[in-house]
Design an enzyme around this catalytic site. Structure first.
Site, PDB file in Angstrom:
ATOM      1  N   GLY A   1      24.318  32.033  83.033  1.00  0.00           N
ATOM      2  CA  GLY A   1      23.162  31.219  82.623  1.00  0.00           C
ATOM      3  C   GLY A   1      22.506  30.472  83.757  1.00  0.00           C
ATOM      4  CB  ALA A   2      23.326  29.951  87.102  1.00  0.00           C
TER       5      ALA A   2
ATOM      6  CG  ASP B   1      17.518  39.153  83.932  1.00  0.00           C
ATOM      7  OD1 ASP B   1      16.428  38.978  84.508  1.00  0.00           O
ATOM      8  OD2 ASP B   1      18.268  38.225  83.594  1.00  0.00           O
TER       9      ASP B   1
ATOM     10  CB  ALA C   1      25.454  42.075  86.107  1.00  0.00           C
TER      11      ALA C   1
END
Ligand code: MEV
Length: 329
Positions: A114-115, A164, A122
């Site tokens: 969550g950063a 992502d 991934a």
């Protein structure tokens, strides 16, 4: 048994503005999640997770039943850790037409959760790759990107961008505009990451930018200007001009700050990187807390970040040109 890995990512440019149709450039980084998958004789799943900011836990359950996994960590952490794995397994079962198959799964991730570094994407990409290979099916990276996107959509209640998952599946630098994702050429990018130990609330931060944009024309102009930075950044990437990329990263951070999505710890880390002569630095992802990314070929930024109040971890993680890949069969 199959082990696959997939990289995390940073936003070189364009987070938040991408929500309004502007282009963005995420880049895969040399920080990977590894997922080990072994087929079982029954239909159960046993998940063991390490380094997922969760101190390690193991759960065993049947995805068909309503039973609560028997573990000694809080339910929300289990949900965070296991939800993405479940969705990846569903995708693999579907791809291999094996709806009943069970697995033992181990997740090892060095990407903070969550950063802003794409940890869940991934894990999902590596999980789908390992589980399908374990069932004798080999998917292309584009197929993995598509299935990983669907898995994230399911876990995140229909709210996911393709950035992502596409970036993690294909590696390298990526241009995202709406649903269109494509790989673009990039030079070696000497990224340094600073992590404040926290995480922002993406939904709230996106809503905050939306409200500003609706209230003020100049906020809408700020979002559009981020799009202009991305377009200039694409040219700098094509030219391999790291100095220009750094300048544009600084500009991009300033605009994100103006839109209210930075934080004191993120600003502290950005300034520490600039004072250490990084070519540029900005927050990455939704903001509010989490990570910054700086561009620096020397050790200066990493060292400076390690002494910066509010910085919990600093590490080098260059551009990773490899996307999802098999590590062991
Ligand atoms: C979050 O990683 C990136 C944002 O642009 C949100 C999104 O694109 O969905 C802030």
């Amino acid at each position: 048994m199959v082990v696959s890995s997939a990289p995390g990512k940073v936003y070189l440019f364009g987070e938040h503005a991408v929500v309004y149709g502007e282009p963005a450039v995420p880049c895969a980084i040399e920080r990977r999640a590894r997922v080990t998958v072994e087929k079982r004789d029954d239909d159960r799943l046993r998940v063991h997770a390490e380094d997922l900011s969760l101190d390690g836990f193991t759960v065993e359950y049947s995805s068909e039943s309503e039973e609560t996994p028997d573990v000694n960590v809080s339910e929300s952490l289990v949900a965070a850790g296991v939800g993405y794995i479940d969705a990846a397994v569903e995708q693999a079962r579907d791809a291999a037409d094996a709806p009943e198959v069970g697995f033992d799964i181990t997740v090892e991730s060095k990407i903070p959760l969550g950063a802003g570094l794409g940890s869940s994407a991934a894990v999902v990409c590596a999980g789908i790759d390992a589980a399908t290979r374990e069932l004798g099916v080999e998917l292309t990276s584009e197929e993995i990107a598509e299935r990983a996107y669907r898995a994230e959509l399911e876990v995140q209640d229909g709210e996911a961008s393709r950035a992502d998952t596409f970036c993690s599946a294909t590696g390298g630098a990526v241009r995202v505009e709406g649903d269109d994702c494509r790989s673009i050429d990039a030079p070696d990018l000497p990224f340094v990451i600073g992590f404040d130990g926290g995480a922002g609330d993406t939904g709230q931060l996106v809503a905050g930018v939306r409200a500003l944009r609706e209230e003020y024309d100049f906020a809408a102009d700020t979002v559009a200007s981020i799009g202009d930075i991305v377009r200039s950044g694409e040219e700098a990437l094509a030219d391999g001009d790291l100095e220009e990329l750094g300048r544009l990263m600084n500009f991009n951070h300033g605009l994100l700050e103006a839109l209210g999505v930075s934080s004191r710890s993120l600003d502290n880390m950005v300034w520490a990187a600039r004072d250490a002569d990084a070519l540029g630095a900005k927050l990455t992802g939704a903001g509010g807390g989490g990570c910054i990314v700086a561009l620096d070929e020397s050790d200066g930024t990493e060292t400076a970040l390690k002494f910066t109040p509010g910085c919990e971890a600093a590490f080098r993680a260059g551009l990773d040109t490899d996307g999802v890949r098999v590590e062991e069969v």
